[in-house]
Scaffold this motif. Structure first.
Motif, PDB file in Angstrom:
ATOM      1  N   ALA A 159      -2.533  12.137   1.604  1.00  0.00           N
ATOM      2  CA  ALA A 159      -1.582  13.238   1.737  1.00  0.00           C
ATOM      3  C   ALA A 159      -0.247  12.892   1.092  1.00  0.00           C
ATOM      4  CB  ALA A 159      -1.397  13.581   3.211  1.00  0.00           C
ATOM      5  N   VAL A 160       0.239  11.686   1.330  1.00  0.00           N
ATOM      6  CA  VAL A 160       1.494  11.255   0.711  1.00  0.00           C
ATOM      7  C   VAL A 160       1.356  11.254  -0.810  1.00  0.00           C
ATOM      8  CG1 VAL A 160       3.043   9.276   0.409  1.00  0.00           C
ATOM      9  CG2 VAL A 160       2.318   9.948   2.706  1.00  0.00           C
ATOM     10  N   ALA A 161       0.233  10.742  -1.311  1.00  0.00           N
ATOM     11  CA  ALA A 161       0.017  10.689  -2.757  1.00  0.00           C
ATOM     12  C   ALA A 161      -0.051  12.068  -3.390  1.00  0.00           C
ATOM     13  CB  ALA A 161      -1.264   9.913  -3.061  1.00  0.00           C
ATOM     14  N   SER A 162      -0.424  13.082  -2.604  1.00  0.00           N
ATOM     15  CA  SER A 162      -0.557  14.431  -3.160  1.00  0.00           C
ATOM     16  C   SER A 162       0.782  15.076  -3.473  1.00  0.00           C
ATOM     17  CB  SER A 162      -1.320  15.327  -2.175  1.00  0.00           C
ATOM     18  OG  SER A 162      -0.493  15.728  -1.086  1.00  0.00           O
ATOM     19  N   GLY A 163       1.833  14.645  -2.806  1.00  0.00           N
ATOM     20  CA  GLY A 163       3.145  15.245  -3.013  1.00  0.00           C
ATOM     21  C   GLY A 163       3.524  16.280  -1.982  1.00  0.00           C
ATOM     22  N   GLY A 164       2.651  16.550  -1.008  1.00  0.00           N
ATOM     23  CA  GLY A 164       2.985  17.473   0.072  1.00  0.00           C
ATOM     24  C   GLY A 164       3.896  16.814   1.092  1.00  0.00           C
ATOM     25  N   TYR A 165       4.400  17.634   2.019  1.00  0.00           N
ATOM     26  CA  TYR A 165       5.229  17.138   3.118  1.00  0.00           C
ATOM     27  C   TYR A 165       4.282  16.722   4.232  1.00  0.00           C
ATOM     28  CZ  TYR A 165       8.783  17.043   6.799  1.00  0.00           C
ATOM     29  OH  TYR A 165       9.615  16.658   7.843  1.00  0.00           O
ATOM     30  N   VAL A 166       4.292  15.455   4.589  1.00  0.00           N
ATOM     31  CA  VAL A 166       3.271  14.910   5.488  1.00  0.00           C
ATOM     32  C   VAL A 166       3.833  14.710   6.890  1.00  0.00           C
ATOM     33  CG1 VAL A 166       1.641  13.036   5.877  1.00  0.00           C
ATOM     34  CG2 VAL A 166       2.172  13.767   3.534  1.00  0.00           C
ATOM     35  N   ILE A 167       3.173  15.339   7.847  1.00  0.00           N
ATOM     36  CA  ILE A 167       3.491  15.147   9.254  1.00  0.00           C
ATOM     37  C   ILE A 167       2.399  14.269   9.861  1.00  0.00           C
ATOM     38  CG2 ILE A 167       3.798  16.243  11.500  1.00  0.00           C
ATOM     39  CD1 ILE A 167       4.722  18.756   9.994  1.00  0.00           C
ATOM     40  N   GLY A 168       2.775  13.089  10.304  1.00  0.00           N
ATOM     41  CA  GLY A 168       1.846  12.199  10.975  1.00  0.00           C
ATOM     42  C   GLY A 168       1.735  12.596  12.435  1.00  0.00           C
ATOM     43  N   LEU A 169       0.561  13.084  12.828  1.00  0.00           N
ATOM     44  CA  LEU A 169       0.372  13.577  14.188  1.00  0.00           C
ATOM     45  C   LEU A 169      -0.221  12.487  15.070  1.00  0.00           C
ATOM     46  CD1 LEU A 169       0.484  16.052  16.116  1.00  0.00           C
ATOM     47  CD2 LEU A 169      -1.894  16.500  15.459  1.00  0.00           C
ATOM     48  N   CYS A 170       0.442  12.209  16.173  1.00  0.00           N
ATOM     49  CA  CYS A 170      -0.006  11.179  17.116  1.00  0.00           C
ATOM     50  C   CYS A 170      -0.280  11.802  18.482  1.00  0.00           C
ATOM     51  CB  CYS A 170       1.052  10.085  17.241  1.00  0.00           C
ATOM     52  SG  CYS A 170       1.464   9.262  15.693  1.00  0.00           S
ATOM     53  N   ALA A 171      -0.998  12.924  18.489  1.00  0.00           N
ATOM     54  CA  ALA A 171      -1.256  13.662  19.726  1.00  0.00           C
ATOM     55  C   ALA A 171      -2.638  13.390  20.298  1.00  0.00           C
ATOM     56  CB  ALA A 171      -1.091  15.166  19.483  1.00  0.00           C
ATOM     57  N   GLY A 172      -3.535  12.823  19.497  1.00  0.00           N
ATOM     58  CA  GLY A 172      -4.902  12.582  19.950  1.00  0.00           C
ATOM     59  C   GLY A 172      -5.012  11.382  20.860  1.00  0.00           C
ATOM     60  N   SER A 173      -6.092  11.326  21.634  1.00  0.00           N
ATOM     61  CA  SER A 173      -6.289  10.228  22.586  1.00  0.00           C
ATOM     62  C   SER A 173      -6.531   8.898  21.887  1.00  0.00           C
ATOM     63  CB  SER A 173      -7.471  10.548  23.505  1.00  0.00           C
ATOM     64  OG  SER A 173      -8.665  10.697  22.754  1.00  0.00           O
ATOM     65  N   HIS A 174      -6.839   8.928  20.592  1.00  0.00           N
ATOM     66  CA  HIS A 174      -7.100   7.702  19.847  1.00  0.00           C
ATOM     67  C   HIS A 174      -5.831   7.022  19.357  1.00  0.00           C
ATOM     68  CE1 HIS A 174      -6.579  10.911  16.971  1.00  0.00           C
ATOM     69  NE2 HIS A 174      -6.407  10.044  16.001  1.00  0.00           N
ATOM     70  N   CYS A 175      -4.674   7.668  19.497  1.00  0.00           N
ATOM     71  CA  CYS A 175      -3.425   7.140  18.942  1.00  0.00           C
ATOM     72  C   CYS A 175      -2.773   6.179  19.927  1.00  0.00           C
ATOM     73  CB  CYS A 175      -2.464   8.279  18.605  1.00  0.00           C
ATOM     74  SG  CYS A 175      -3.101   9.398  17.343  1.00  0.00           S
ATOM     75  N   ASP A 176      -2.667   4.906  19.546  1.00  0.00           N
ATOM     76  CA  ASP A 176      -2.024   3.929  20.411  1.00  0.00           C
ATOM     77  C   ASP A 176      -0.527   3.882  20.135  1.00  0.00           C
ATOM     78  OD1 ASP A 176      -1.676   2.451  18.059  1.00  0.00           O
ATOM     79  OD2 ASP A 176      -3.336   1.100  18.472  1.00  0.00           O
ATOM     80  N   VAL A 177       0.177   2.967  20.807  1.00  0.00           N
ATOM     81  CA  VAL A 177       1.644   2.951  20.719  1.00  0.00           C
ATOM     82  C   VAL A 177       2.136   2.575  19.330  1.00  0.00           C
ATOM     83  CG1 VAL A 177       1.981   2.510  23.164  1.00  0.00           C
ATOM     84  CG2 VAL A 177       1.677   0.578  21.610  1.00  0.00           C
ATOM     85  N   ALA A 178       1.305   1.901  18.542  1.00  0.00           N
ATOM     86  CA  ALA A 178       1.725   1.480  17.200  1.00  0.00           C
ATOM     87  C   ALA A 178       1.326   2.470  16.114  1.00  0.00           C
ATOM     88  CB  ALA A 178       1.128   0.108  16.877  1.00  0.00           C
ATOM     89  N   HIS A 179       0.645   3.550  16.503  1.00  0.00           N
ATOM     90  CA  HIS A 179       0.101   4.464  15.499  1.00  0.00           C
ATOM     91  C   HIS A 179       1.202   5.110  14.658  1.00  0.00           C
ATOM     92  CE1 HIS A 179      -3.520   6.459  14.048  1.00  0.00           C
ATOM     93  NE2 HIS A 179      -2.791   7.537  13.881  1.00  0.00           N
ATOM     94  N   ALA A 180       2.264   5.535  15.298  1.00  0.00           N
ATOM     95  CA  ALA A 180       3.356   6.183  14.561  1.00  0.00           C
ATOM     96  C   ALA A 180       3.936   5.246  13.511  1.00  0.00           C
ATOM     97  CB  ALA A 180       4.441   6.637  15.532  1.00  0.00           C
ATOM     98  N   ASP A 181       4.090   3.972  13.866  1.00  0.00           N
ATOM     99  CA  ASP A 181       4.644   3.012  12.909  1.00  0.00           C
ATOM    100  C   ASP A 181       3.737   2.834  11.708  1.00  0.00           C
ATOM    101  OD1 ASP A 181       6.909   2.589  14.433  1.00  0.00           O
ATOM    102  OD2 ASP A 181       6.070   0.850  15.469  1.00  0.00           O
TER     103      ASP A 181
END
Length: 221
Positions: free
Chosen positions: A176-198
């Motif tokens: 997504a970043v490589a495409s040139g779009g505006y990328v929102i990293g979503l950390c709402a799923g149960s699989h996302c741990d505390v380091a996922h956002a980083d």
């Protein structure tokens, strides 16, 4: 609305399939002599399309995948297709609240059949029309290449730079970043741990959201 179109990853963004799928992978690996946790499986394999996924698994076990893996994986896919997978918290309400005229698409490494089955399960079948794009069906190079996002933007008739892309996996965020779009990293799923956002910030996501309410604020909905 800051953007002319929205592109949604699917697994881990709209449905809670990432933990379920990666636990099955981890359980198979552990039972076959490669002790692995679901968290390690997510780090190694999450977001990869079929060919890249199999290649990554073979590198991980340092050899070819036995037929038992494919048999057990198919059985798990059939079970999940039959039973369905629930939404990521807030996903259904968010999509239904979008302006009817706002172009949107699903951009996923999963198959179109998988996407349509689970959209039906969470009652979003009519929200994306024909704009359901699979990295294994619609482009030669799936994620982490940017091709799928560029394909979807072109199909919507919107410049990729005018699109917001909602992604949860490092593999997807890379493309997504490589495409040139505006990328929102979503950390709402149960699989996302505390380091996922980083991890997503390090890849270059433009913003991080821990919920769909935060996504709405970022988009100024």
């Amino acid at each position: 609305m800051r953007f002319a179109a929205l592109l949604f990853d699917f697994d881990g963004v709209l449905i809670e399939s990432e933990y379920v799928g990666n636990k099955q992978i981890a359980d198979w690996l552990t039972a076959n002599g490669h002790p692995t946790t679901p968290e390690v499986a997510m780090r190694e394999f999450m977001g990869l399309g079929a060919r890249d996924f199999h290649d990554a698994l073979e590198r991980y076990i340092d050899g070819p995948l036995p037929e038992s893996f494919h048999t057990e994986r198919q059985a798990e896919d059939e079970r999940v297709m039959r039973d369905g997978v629930g939404e990521v918290a807030g996903a259904v309400a968010f999509v239904r609240a979008l302006p009817a005229t706002l172009p949107r698409a699903v951009v996923s490494s999963s198959s179109s059949d998988w996407i349509r089955r689970h959209l039906a399960h969470i009652d979003l079948s009519g929200e994306f029309g024909d704009h359901i794009y699979s990295g294994r069906e619609h482009v030669a190079r799936g994620k982490p290449a940017p091709d799928l996002y560029l394909h979807a933007a072109a199909a919507l008739g919107v410049a990729i730079t005018d699109c917001a892309i909602i992604e949860d996996s490092p593999v997807g965020a890379t493309g997504a970043v490589a495409s040139g779009g505006y990328v929102i990293g979503l950390c709402a799923g149960s699989h996302c741990d505390v380091a996922h956002a980083d991890r997503l910030r390090a890849i270059g996501a433009d913003a991080i959201a821990s919920s769909f309410d935060e996504v709405a604020r970022l988009l100024a909905l």
